[in-house]
Design an enzyme around this catalytic site. Structure first.
Site, PDB file in Angstrom:
ATOM      1  N   LYS A  21      27.391  44.038  31.240  1.00 22.63           N
ATOM      2  CA  LYS A  21      26.694  44.110  32.533  1.00 22.63           C
ATOM      3  C   LYS A  21      27.295  45.196  33.411  1.00 22.63           C
ATOM      4  O   LYS A  21      26.575  45.998  34.007  1.00 22.63           O
ATOM      5  CB  LYS A  21      26.813  42.747  33.234  1.00 22.63           C
ATOM      6  CG  LYS A  21      26.483  42.774  34.718  1.00 22.63           C
ATOM      7  CD  LYS A  21      26.592  41.400  35.349  1.00 22.63           C
ATOM      8  CE  LYS A  21      27.889  41.081  36.025  1.00 22.63           C
ATOM      9  NZ  LYS A  21      28.148  41.737  37.310  1.00 22.63           N
ATOM     10  N   ASN A  22      28.639  45.182  33.510  1.00 26.67           N
ATOM     11  CA  ASN A  22      29.271  46.074  34.484  1.00 26.67           C
ATOM     12  C   ASN A  22      29.388  47.514  34.000  1.00 26.67           C
ATOM     13  O   ASN A  22      29.954  48.355  34.694  1.00 26.67           O
ATOM     14  CB  ASN A  22      30.639  45.516  34.895  1.00 26.67           C
ATOM     15  CG  ASN A  22      30.465  44.256  35.731  1.00 26.67           C
ATOM     16  OD1 ASN A  22      29.374  43.972  36.231  1.00 26.67           O
ATOM     17  ND2 ASN A  22      31.530  43.472  35.878  1.00 26.67           N
ATOM     18  N   ARG A  90      25.650  44.780  43.730  1.00 26.09           N
ATOM     19  CA  ARG A  90      26.598  45.735  44.307  1.00 26.09           C
ATOM     20  C   ARG A  90      26.219  47.174  43.943  1.00 26.09           C
ATOM     21  O   ARG A  90      26.982  48.096  44.201  1.00 26.09           O
ATOM     22  CB  ARG A  90      28.007  45.471  43.754  1.00 26.09           C
ATOM     23  CG  ARG A  90      28.468  44.041  43.785  1.00 26.09           C
ATOM     24  CD  ARG A  90      28.974  43.562  45.093  1.00 26.09           C
ATOM     25  NE  ARG A  90      29.980  44.385  45.688  1.00 26.09           N
ATOM     26  CZ  ARG A  90      30.232  44.394  46.998  1.00 26.09           C
ATOM     27  NH1 ARG A  90      29.538  43.624  47.818  1.00 26.09           N
ATOM     28  NH2 ARG A  90      31.166  45.175  47.488  1.00 26.09           N
ATOM     29  N   ASP A 114      28.235  38.676  44.449  1.00 31.05           N
ATOM     30  CA  ASP A 114      28.949  37.401  44.488  1.00 31.05           C
ATOM     31  C   ASP A 114      29.727  37.201  45.780  1.00 31.05           C
ATOM     32  O   ASP A 114      30.311  38.132  46.316  1.00 31.05           O
ATOM     33  CB  ASP A 114      29.935  37.341  43.313  1.00 31.05           C
ATOM     34  CG  ASP A 114      29.216  37.250  41.988  1.00 31.05           C
ATOM     35  OD1 ASP A 114      28.097  36.711  41.966  1.00 31.05           O
ATOM     36  OD2 ASP A 114      29.770  37.721  40.997  1.00 31.05           O
ATOM     37  N   ASP A 303      37.575  38.280  36.272  1.00 28.57           N
ATOM     38  CA  ASP A 303      36.348  37.627  35.764  1.00 28.57           C
ATOM     39  C   ASP A 303      36.632  36.658  34.606  1.00 28.57           C
ATOM     40  O   ASP A 303      35.728  35.964  34.157  1.00 28.57           O
ATOM     41  CB  ASP A 303      35.341  38.681  35.304  1.00 28.57           C
ATOM     42  CG  ASP A 303      34.961  39.601  36.430  1.00 28.57           C
ATOM     43  OD1 ASP A 303      34.387  39.134  37.410  1.00 28.57           O
ATOM     44  OD2 ASP A 303      35.284  40.803  36.349  1.00 28.57           O
TER      45      ASP A 303
HETATM   46  N1  EPU Z   1      37.844  46.899  47.786  1.00 27.96           N
HETATM   47  C1  EPU Z   1      38.092  47.335  49.064  1.00 27.96           C
HETATM   48  N2  EPU Z   1      37.421  48.443  49.511  1.00 27.96           N
HETATM   49  C2  EPU Z   1      36.532  49.120  48.729  1.00 27.96           C
HETATM   50  C3  EPU Z   1      36.286  48.665  47.419  1.00 27.96           C
HETATM   51  C4  EPU Z   1      36.961  47.536  46.976  1.00 27.96           C
HETATM   52  O1  EPU Z   1      38.897  46.752  49.793  1.00 27.96           O
HETATM   53  O2  EPU Z   1      35.949  50.127  49.206  1.00 27.96           O
HETATM   54  C5  EPU Z   1      38.553  45.693  47.302  1.00 27.96           C
HETATM   55  C6  EPU Z   1      37.600  44.534  46.996  1.00 27.96           C
HETATM   56  O3  EPU Z   1      37.283  43.804  48.142  1.00 27.96           O
HETATM   57  C7  EPU Z   1      38.397  43.738  45.988  1.00 27.96           C
HETATM   58  C8  EPU Z   1      39.164  44.831  45.216  1.00 27.96           C
HETATM   59  O4  EPU Z   1      39.150  45.996  46.061  1.00 27.96           O
HETATM   60  O5  EPU Z   1      39.322  42.916  46.648  1.00 27.96           O
HETATM   61  C9  EPU Z   1      38.600  45.174  43.867  1.00 27.96           C
HETATM   62  O6  EPU Z   1      37.242  45.547  44.000  1.00 27.96           O
HETATM   63  P1  EPU Z   1      36.532  46.555  43.015  1.00 27.96           P
HETATM   64  O7  EPU Z   1      35.936  47.654  43.819  1.00 27.96           O
HETATM   65  O8  EPU Z   1      37.477  46.928  41.908  1.00 27.96           O
HETATM   66  O9  EPU Z   1      35.389  45.656  42.420  1.00 27.96           O
HETATM   67  P2  EPU Z   1      33.828  45.928  42.339  1.00 27.96           P
HETATM   68  O10 EPU Z   1      33.579  47.307  41.845  1.00 27.96           O
HETATM   69  O11 EPU Z   1      33.140  45.485  43.568  1.00 27.96           O
HETATM   70  C10 EPU Z   1      33.662  45.228  39.825  1.00 27.96           C
HETATM   71  C11 EPU Z   1      32.841  44.239  39.054  1.00 27.96           C
HETATM   72  C12 EPU Z   1      33.362  42.826  39.315  1.00 27.96           C
HETATM   73  C13 EPU Z   1      34.814  42.771  38.873  1.00 27.96           C
HETATM   74  C14 EPU Z   1      35.624  43.837  39.637  1.00 27.96           C
HETATM   75  C15 EPU Z   1      37.073  43.901  39.208  1.00 27.96           C
HETATM   76  C16 EPU Z   1      30.693  45.304  39.003  1.00 27.96           C
HETATM   77  C17 EPU Z   1      29.275  45.310  39.469  1.00 27.96           C
HETATM   78  N3  EPU Z   1      31.451  44.334  39.488  1.00 27.96           N
HETATM   79  O12 EPU Z   1      33.458  44.899  41.196  1.00 27.96           O
HETATM   80  O13 EPU Z   1      32.608  41.976  38.477  1.00 27.96           O
HETATM   81  O14 EPU Z   1      35.326  41.502  39.132  1.00 27.96           O
HETATM   82  O15 EPU Z   1      35.036  45.135  39.428  1.00 27.96           O
HETATM   83  O16 EPU Z   1      37.180  44.279  37.901  1.00 27.96           O
HETATM   84  O17 EPU Z   1      31.110  46.132  38.207  1.00 27.96           O
HETATM   85  C18 EPU Z   1      31.399  40.077  37.881  1.00 27.96           C
HETATM   86  O18 EPU Z   1      30.967  40.725  36.913  1.00 27.96           O
HETATM   87  O19 EPU Z   1      31.228  38.833  37.995  1.00 27.96           O
HETATM   88  C19 EPU Z   1      32.145  40.771  38.928  1.00 27.96           C
HETATM   89  C20 EPU Z   1      32.366  40.257  40.130  1.00 27.96           C
END
Ligand code: EPU
Length: 430
Positions: A21-22, A90, A114, A303
């Site tokens: 998915k991601n 997202r 989420d 995850d």
């Molecule tokens: N964060 C910030 N500022 C930003 C971006 C992120 O503070 O500008 C913080 C977030 O709040 C969080 C941390 O950094 O505390 C990590 O966030 P990250 O940006 O790495 O996550 P994401 O890109 O929003 C993706 C996956 C998530 C997965 C995380 C960590 C997707 C669509 N989502 O989220 O997947 O948990 O990376 O690996 O790729 C899921 O599949 O269920 C899921 C939530």
């Protein structure tokens, strides 16, 4: 819609992983960088890719799906403003870079996804601004334009954010000059996205110490790319097999993407074997308690935490889990406790070192006392991964459970009930 599950069976057989998915959703966005045709193989038919397809169509993409291959072509960006899109995942913010490259202007809605923490996007916005984008908030959307086009920049992330790394890469590949991203994320899905962009004509180096260097090119072209198997599904199914005392071959699981997970499975007394076409999971003896801390790759992924906590309810002793990626990812614990679990939640960091949530009052550590029998319950899904934890808990439990809010699970797990039924699970959609 809900799932009705009767638990207590050992699950046995084979289950094949879907495309990740991601990775799939980001690759659809990457296809917007070219006017040529992109084919994505091993494409997962899940809610999140459907939401992303809706976004791409609004921007002008023509999309077709034949079996597990998705073809997507955006000959022309017909619309750079997608504020009408419902805020369900997202992904829209990742379209800013491709839209700026091809249309010079973009407007995308605030993000959904989420409810697992505040999930700010400051690093995305700061990164795009460093590349020359002018970004302002209009109502509930981000408006960006780049009158002079985007240019290379040196960017250092405060935290190796997956989304911010992807966003900056997707904007930098067609920018003028060199971009460096220090403290970049390097999850397998990001490496896969880099490989796809490289096939499309991009120049991207993966350096030491979390450094990614991108030399902008004038044009990218179409490609065919096979999406990597979903390692989050693999971890979910591994936990499911061990928690139910069954024996399941997870076809397509890649050892390299799961090294930390496999170590955790062995530490709790679960067993696995790396086979030619996947990884088999089972257990022979009782399970024992473990200490788990979530981290960025190659650490224990956030995850995997929720299915693993279900597994820990079946382990002897006191297990400790410290969540360091999202500040609010233990909301489902009350459901496991209602099913008979003995889990306490703490705002203190219960890891070797304090994490960035130390002293902030977020409930981000748990102690799981086990083993505890679980009993069926009526549950409501809070987010995708806690939804799969609900399913695993219900399959372990005695008696019947109902799980509502299952669209969240459908966002990330394709036809989950059919695939679990093939393992002998008593689960139906009602
Ligand atoms: N964060 C910030 N500022 C930003 C971006 C992120 O503070 O500008 C913080 C977030 O709040 C969080 C941390 O950094 O505390 C990590 O966030 P990250 O940006 O790495 O996550 P994401 O890109 O929003 C993706 C996956 C998530 C997965 C995380 C960590 C997707 C669509 N989502 O989220 O997947 O948990 O990376 O690996 O790729 C899921 O599949 O269920 C899921 C939530």
């Amino acid at each position: 819609m809900q799932f009705v599950i009767r638990g207590g069976k050992k699950l046995e057989g084979e289950i094949t992983l879907s495309g990740a998915k991601n990775a799939a959703t980001k690759m659809m966005i990457a296809s917007l960088l070219t006017d040529e045709l992109v084919s994505l193989e091993n494409f997962p038919a899940i809610g999140d890719t459907a939401i992303t397809a809706e976004l791409c169509r609004l921007l002008g993409s023509k999309i077709k799906q034949k079996q597990s291959t998705l073809t997507i072509q955006t000959a022309k960006i017909t619309n750079h403003k997608v504020t009408s899109l419902s805020r369900r995942n997202r992904i829209p913010i990742l379209a800013l870079g491709p839209l700026l490259a091809r249309a010079g202007e973009a407007e995308v809605p605030f993000l959904g996804g989420d409810k697992i923490g505040a999930r700010p996007v400051d690093m995305h916005i700061d990164g795009l601004r460093a590349l020359g984008a002018e970004i302002e908030i209009r109502g509930e959307s981000y408006h960006a334009h780049a009158p002079q086009g985007l240019h290379g920049a040196r960017i250092e992330l405060d935290f190796p954010s997956v989304g911010a790394t992807e966003n900056i890469m997707l904007a930098a590949v067609l920018a003028n000059g060199r971009t460096t991203i220090a403290n970049a994320a390097k999850e397998p899905e990001i490496i896969a996205l880099i490989k796809m962009l490289q096939k499309m004509g991009a120049i991207i180096e993966i350096g030491a110490h979390r450094m990614i260097t991108i030399d902008g090119v004038k044009k990218l072209h179409g490609t065919t790319f096979e999406i990597l198997p979903d390692r989050n599904e693999a971890a979910s199914f591994g936990c499911l097999a061990v928690a139910t005392g069954g024996n399941v071959l997870v076809k397509g699981a890649i050892q390299e993407h799961l090294i930390t997970f496999l170590n955790a499975i062995r530490r709790v007394g679960g067993e696995y074997a790396i086979e030619e076409n996947g990884i088999r999971f089972w257990r022979t003896n009782g399970l024992r308690a473990a200490e788990i801390e979530t981290d960025t790759h190659p650490g224990f992924m956030t995850d995997w935490q929720q299915p693993f906590v279900v597994l820990l309810t079946q382990a002897k002793g006191a297990s400790v889990v410290h969540e360091t990626i999202y500040e609010d990812r233990f909301g489902y614990i009350k459901d496991l406790n209602a099913m008979g679990g003995d889990i306490s939640v703490f705002s203190k960091c219960l890891g070797e070192l304090p994490c960035r949530f130390n002293g902030m009052g977020f409930n981000h550590s748990v102690i799981v006392n086990g083993p505890t029998p679980l009993r069926g319950k009526n549950l409501t899904v809070r987010d995708l991964r806690s939804g799969i934890a609900h399913i695993i808990a219900a399959l372990v439990a005695d008696g019947e459970s109902t799980i509502s809010g299952i669209e969240e699970i459908d966002r990330g797990y394709a036809h989950i009930e059919k695939r679990l039924r093939a393992l002998g699970a008593d689960i139906r959609r009602a």
